[in-house]
Write a protein that holds these residues in place. Structure first.
Motif, PDB file in Angstrom:
ATOM      1  N   MET A  26       0.838  -1.202   0.000  1.00  0.00           N
ATOM      2  CA  MET A  26       0.000   0.000   0.000  1.00  0.00           C
ATOM      3  C   MET A  26       0.868   1.245   0.000  1.00  0.00           C
ATOM      4  O   MET A  26       0.562   2.235  -0.677  1.00  0.00           O
ATOM      5  CB  MET A  26      -0.924   0.005   1.222  1.00  0.00           C
ATOM      6  CG  MET A  26      -2.066  -0.984   1.138  1.00  0.00           C
ATOM      7  SD  MET A  26      -3.242  -0.621  -0.210  1.00  0.00           S
ATOM      8  CE  MET A  26      -3.995   0.889   0.381  1.00  0.00           C
ATOM      9  N   LEU A  27       1.974   1.219   0.747  1.00  0.00           N
ATOM     10  CA  LEU A  27       2.877   2.364   0.811  1.00  0.00           C
ATOM     11  C   LEU A  27       3.577   2.601  -0.527  1.00  0.00           C
ATOM     12  O   LEU A  27       3.775   3.742  -0.952  1.00  0.00           O
ATOM     13  CB  LEU A  27       3.909   2.145   1.917  1.00  0.00           C
ATOM     14  CG  LEU A  27       4.932   3.260   2.146  1.00  0.00           C
ATOM     15  CD1 LEU A  27       4.231   4.546   2.562  1.00  0.00           C
ATOM     16  CD2 LEU A  27       5.954   2.835   3.201  1.00  0.00           C
ATOM     17  N   GLU A  28       3.930   1.516  -1.210  1.00  0.00           N
ATOM     18  CA  GLU A  28       4.690   1.632  -2.450  1.00  0.00           C
ATOM     19  C   GLU A  28       3.831   2.073  -3.634  1.00  0.00           C
ATOM     20  O   GLU A  28       4.228   2.933  -4.416  1.00  0.00           O
ATOM     21  CB  GLU A  28       5.365   0.291  -2.765  1.00  0.00           C
ATOM     22  CG  GLU A  28       6.479  -0.071  -1.785  1.00  0.00           C
ATOM     23  CD  GLU A  28       7.037  -1.457  -2.043  1.00  0.00           C
ATOM     24  OE1 GLU A  28       6.475  -2.163  -2.934  1.00  0.00           O
ATOM     25  OE2 GLU A  28       8.006  -1.848  -1.371  1.00  0.00           O
ATOM     26  N   TRP A  29       2.633   1.482  -3.793  1.00  0.00           N
ATOM     27  CA  TRP A  29       1.808   1.809  -4.959  1.00  0.00           C
ATOM     28  C   TRP A  29       0.308   1.679  -4.722  1.00  0.00           C
ATOM     29  O   TRP A  29      -0.493   2.341  -5.400  1.00  0.00           O
ATOM     30  CB  TRP A  29       2.184   0.909  -6.133  1.00  0.00           C
ATOM     31  CG  TRP A  29       1.970  -0.574  -5.875  1.00  0.00           C
ATOM     32  CD1 TRP A  29       2.862  -1.448  -5.339  1.00  0.00           C
ATOM     33  CD2 TRP A  29       0.774  -1.327  -6.113  1.00  0.00           C
ATOM     34  NE1 TRP A  29       2.319  -2.706  -5.228  1.00  0.00           N
ATOM     35  CE2 TRP A  29       1.030  -2.659  -5.709  1.00  0.00           C
ATOM     36  CE3 TRP A  29      -0.479  -1.023  -6.649  1.00  0.00           C
ATOM     37  CZ2 TRP A  29       0.076  -3.674  -5.798  1.00  0.00           C
ATOM     38  CZ3 TRP A  29      -1.429  -2.025  -6.742  1.00  0.00           C
ATOM     39  CH2 TRP A  29      -1.151  -3.334  -6.328  1.00  0.00           C
ATOM     40  N   GLY A  30      -0.091   0.862  -3.766  1.00  0.00           N
ATOM     41  CA  GLY A  30      -1.517   0.570  -3.597  1.00  0.00           C
ATOM     42  C   GLY A  30      -2.363   1.773  -3.251  1.00  0.00           C
ATOM     43  O   GLY A  30      -3.551   1.843  -3.619  1.00  0.00           O
ATOM     44  N   TRP A  31      -1.793   2.757  -2.541  1.00  0.00           N
ATOM     45  CA  TRP A  31      -2.573   3.921  -2.125  1.00  0.00           C
ATOM     46  C   TRP A  31      -3.089   4.728  -3.325  1.00  0.00           C
ATOM     47  O   TRP A  31      -4.084   5.452  -3.208  1.00  0.00           O
ATOM     48  CB  TRP A  31      -1.734   4.825  -1.228  1.00  0.00           C
ATOM     49  CG  TRP A  31      -0.590   5.501  -1.928  1.00  0.00           C
ATOM     50  CD1 TRP A  31       0.668   5.021  -2.096  1.00  0.00           C
ATOM     51  CD2 TRP A  31      -0.621   6.782  -2.568  1.00  0.00           C
ATOM     52  NE1 TRP A  31       1.444   5.917  -2.799  1.00  0.00           N
ATOM     53  CE2 TRP A  31       0.678   7.014  -3.101  1.00  0.00           C
ATOM     54  CE3 TRP A  31      -1.603   7.751  -2.754  1.00  0.00           C
ATOM     55  CZ2 TRP A  31       1.009   8.166  -3.804  1.00  0.00           C
ATOM     56  CZ3 TRP A  31      -1.281   8.912  -3.449  1.00  0.00           C
ATOM     57  CH2 TRP A  31       0.005   9.108  -3.965  1.00  0.00           C
ATOM     58  N   ARG A  32      -2.427   4.603  -4.487  1.00  0.00           N
ATOM     59  CA  ARG A  32      -2.817   5.378  -5.657  1.00  0.00           C
ATOM     60  C   ARG A  32      -4.130   4.890  -6.290  1.00  0.00           C
ATOM     61  O   ARG A  32      -4.889   5.685  -6.859  1.00  0.00           O
ATOM     62  CB  ARG A  32      -1.717   5.325  -6.719  1.00  0.00           C
ATOM     63  CG  ARG A  32      -0.381   5.869  -6.254  1.00  0.00           C
ATOM     64  CD  ARG A  32       0.678   5.781  -7.368  1.00  0.00           C
ATOM     65  NE  ARG A  32       1.964   6.237  -6.894  1.00  0.00           N
ATOM     66  CZ  ARG A  32       2.340   7.520  -6.846  1.00  0.00           C
ATOM     67  NH1 ARG A  32       1.500   8.446  -7.267  1.00  0.00           N
ATOM     68  NH2 ARG A  32       3.534   7.862  -6.402  1.00  0.00           N
ATOM     69  N   VAL A  33      -4.394   3.610  -6.196  1.00  0.00           N
ATOM     70  CA  VAL A  33      -5.512   3.005  -6.924  1.00  0.00           C
ATOM     71  C   VAL A  33      -6.859   3.646  -6.572  1.00  0.00           C
ATOM     72  O   VAL A  33      -7.638   4.000  -7.480  1.00  0.00           O
ATOM     73  CB  VAL A  33      -5.540   1.479  -6.696  1.00  0.00           C
ATOM     74  CG1 VAL A  33      -6.780   0.856  -7.337  1.00  0.00           C
ATOM     75  CG2 VAL A  33      -4.265   0.839  -7.238  1.00  0.00           C
ATOM     76  N   PRO A  34      -7.211   3.821  -5.281  1.00  0.00           N
ATOM     77  CA  PRO A  34      -8.527   4.414  -4.988  1.00  0.00           C
ATOM     78  C   PRO A  34      -8.708   5.807  -5.565  1.00  0.00           C
ATOM     79  O   PRO A  34      -9.809   6.163  -6.006  1.00  0.00           O
ATOM     80  CB  PRO A  34      -8.551   4.437  -3.449  1.00  0.00           C
ATOM     81  CG  PRO A  34      -7.593   3.374  -3.034  1.00  0.00           C
ATOM     82  CD  PRO A  34      -6.507   3.412  -4.060  1.00  0.00           C
ATOM     83  N   PHE A  35      -7.646   6.623  -5.562  1.00  0.00           N
ATOM     84  CA  PHE A  35      -7.763   7.961  -6.144  1.00  0.00           C
ATOM     85  C   PHE A  35      -8.007   7.900  -7.648  1.00  0.00           C
ATOM     86  O   PHE A  35      -8.777   8.693  -8.201  1.00  0.00           O
ATOM     87  CB  PHE A  35      -6.491   8.765  -5.856  1.00  0.00           C
ATOM     88  CG  PHE A  35      -6.336   9.170  -4.415  1.00  0.00           C
ATOM     89  CD1 PHE A  35      -7.135  10.160  -3.868  1.00  0.00           C
ATOM     90  CD2 PHE A  35      -5.407   8.553  -3.604  1.00  0.00           C
ATOM     91  CE1 PHE A  35      -7.002  10.537  -2.536  1.00  0.00           C
ATOM     92  CE2 PHE A  35      -5.250   8.921  -2.280  1.00  0.00           C
ATOM     93  CZ  PHE A  35      -6.057   9.914  -1.748  1.00  0.00           C
ATOM     94  N   LEU A  36      -7.375   6.957  -8.318  1.00  0.00           N
ATOM     95  CA  LEU A  36      -7.537   6.833  -9.771  1.00  0.00           C
ATOM     96  C   LEU A  36      -8.953   6.401 -10.148  1.00  0.00           C
ATOM     97  O   LEU A  36      -9.441   6.715 -11.235  1.00  0.00           O
ATOM     98  CB  LEU A  36      -6.517   5.838 -10.331  1.00  0.00           C
ATOM     99  CG  LEU A  36      -5.037   6.210 -10.141  1.00  0.00           C
ATOM    100  CD1 LEU A  36      -4.135   5.110 -10.688  1.00  0.00           C
ATOM    101  CD2 LEU A  36      -4.721   7.549 -10.810  1.00  0.00           C
ATOM    102  N   LEU A  37      -9.633   5.692  -9.235  1.00  0.00           N
ATOM    103  CA  LEU A  37     -10.989   5.220  -9.521  1.00  0.00           C
ATOM    104  C   LEU A  37     -12.019   6.342  -9.527  1.00  0.00           C
ATOM    105  O   LEU A  37     -13.149   6.148  -9.983  1.00  0.00           O
ATOM    106  CB  LEU A  37     -11.399   4.168  -8.482  1.00  0.00           C
ATOM    107  CG  LEU A  37     -10.658   2.828  -8.542  1.00  0.00           C
ATOM    108  CD1 LEU A  37     -11.091   1.933  -7.381  1.00  0.00           C
ATOM    109  CD2 LEU A  37     -10.914   2.124  -9.866  1.00  0.00           C
TER     110      LEU A  37
END
Length: 479
Positions: A197-208
């Protein structure tokens, strides 16, 4: 011809009433709720990722300073909201609710999407938190025209006797967006783990947020503007020459200042409770009480699901018993139950924590259910969007969006874990005073609803347009 409307909503003899059909009303409610869902999808994601965002954008700071910095960025968006309200609100009173709401929907979705594209501080240094701040301020500016416009849009489409119920679906959209955002973060955290989540996962919800915003934009563009605004356009949106009406800002701020003060007070108690539960509790449970990130997220999410299940029922109740009794009850509960709720959360038992969160949710749902139907009734139609947008966003900027920051700062300064409860109790006192001074609006036409002449009923054997009850004011027919 007389211009006296029927206050009860009943059709006097010899009158016809203009209104959209139920299908169009449902589409209007859905379009407005989708926009709020997009806004609160971002808030749910940001709140549930507060700790991760602190690590990504402020990696060199200590844990407490990271949280303060993260919530300061969160609050900065709210400081821009009054500017958005002053820009979009009066514009919505001039060119129409629909056009402005379509633009705010687009700007909100693009701004949220952009957050997911910002490189980390380790990659681009200080530019990362600066870009985050710019994206948040863009969100805040667009949101300045969102809630006031969406509330106005639903209220002006709703029949007088069902305004509380229909307007409460705006908050259903709000909580749905929050629950969706929070659920995605929770599931991703459980599936990927903290490191991913720290590396890349946190970005996904914003992109949705972009596809969700596209759906809301499509629904809003397809609708006509509200019957009240359409019926009033020639009367106040433009002058007799078809140009921009003069004196609108003066009429909004000078002519409505008393109503704006009361409206801001009601929004204060509503939003301090709202942001305490939705924006601060996950962080409070994790950083102050020592629960795991997933535990805090799930427990808070349970409180949101409770509100989701009951908000329309409370809206319906406000149509039956009145807005004032429901809002007074919520204010009183905020005073009485805040300390017990935070005491329960500190008992170290998961069930006690869950019960404490539900207690706060019970208080909040009084405002979520009755507030959207009450707020538009403070102002007449010709300045409703502008006055409500400014009142809402000034109050939210000063007291709502700063709630997580003030709560965390009070705890850091005093070391007292009950400090957030003090904030809720103070807001409850303001709520009691406001409800005592406000007028009851349940079952009554919105102030300033335009008087529109309507043709006489056709004689026997002749067909005519199908017409239903509305909050558009009526004129007796000539027959």
């Amino acid at each position: 011809m007389s211009e006296t409307p029927s206050e009860s909503g009943a059709d006097p003899k010899g009158t016809r009433v203009l209104e959209t059909d139920h299908r169009t009303t449902r589409k209007a409610v859905t379009a407005a709720a989708i926009g709020n869902a997009t806004e609160w999808f971002d808030f749910g994601v940001y709140s549930y990722l507060a700790t991760t965002i602190g690590l990504v954008f402020y990696p060199s700071q200590s844990g407490g300073v990271q949280l303060i910095a993260t919530f300061t960025t969160f609050a900065a968006a709210f400081l821009v909201r009054p500017l958005g309200g002053m820009f979009f609100g009066p514009l919505g009173d001039r060119v129409g609710r629909k056009r402005v709401l379509a633009f705010t929907m687009l700007l909100m979705a693009v701004s949220t999407f952009a957050i997911g594209l910002i490189p980390s501080a380790e990659t681009i240094g200080v530019a990362a938190p600066i870009l985050l701040l710019v994206a948040r301020m863009s969100q805040g500016f667009s949101t300045g025209g969102e809630y006031g416009g969406a509330t106005t849009f639903i209220a002006e489409y709703s029949p007088d006797k069902r305004r509380g119920f229909l307007a409460s679906w705006l908050e259903f959209g709000t909580i749905s967006g929050y629950v969706a955002g929070a659920s995605i973060v929770t599931l991703m955290t459980m599936a990927l783990g903290d490191q991913a989540m720290l590396e890349w996962g946190w970005r996904v919800p914003f992109l949705l947020a972009l596809p969700l915003g596209a759906i809301g934009l499509y629904l809003r563009v397809k609708l006509e503007d509200t019957p009240i605004f359409e019926g009033s356009t020639e009367g106040f949106a433009k002058d007799s020459a078809g140009g921009r009406r003069k004196g609108q800002l003066r009429e909004t701020f000078v002519g409505q200042w008393r109503a704006m003060v009361l409206c801001m007070g009601l929004i204060l108690v509503f939003n301090v409770n709202n942001y305490m539960v939705t924006a601060y509790l996950p962080t409070y449970l994790e950083t102050e009480l020592g629960y795991g990130a997933s535990t805090g997220l799930v427990v808070t999410l349970g409180g949101m699901v409770f509100i989701l299940a009951t908000v329309a029922l409370v809206g319906h109740l406000s149509d039956r018993v009145g807005r004032r009794p429901v809002l007074f009850s919520g204010s009183l509960l905020s005073i009485v139950l805040s300390l017990p709720a935070f005491w329960l959360m500190q008992q170290g038992n998961l069930w006690a924590v869950a019960f404490g969160v539900v207690v706060l949710a019970i208080t909040l749902v009084h405002f979520s259910g009755a507030g959207p139907g009450a707020l538009p009734a403070f102002f007449p139609t010709k300045v409703r969007y502008g006055a409500l947008a400014v009142s809402f966003n000034v109050s939210v900027a000063l007291f709502g969006g700063t709630t997580p920051l003030v709560s965390e700062s009070l705890i850091q300064a005093t070391g007292n874990l009950y400090a957030p409860a003090w904030l809720l109790m103070a807001a409850g006192v303001v709520g009691v005073l406001v409800v005592w001074r406000m007028r009851e609006s349940a079952g009554r036409p919105l102030p300033g609803a335009p008087a529109i002449p309507v043709p006489s009923p056709r004689r026997s054997g002749e067909s005519g347009p199908r017409v239903r009850n509305s909050n558009v004011r009526r004129l007796p027919s000539d027959s």
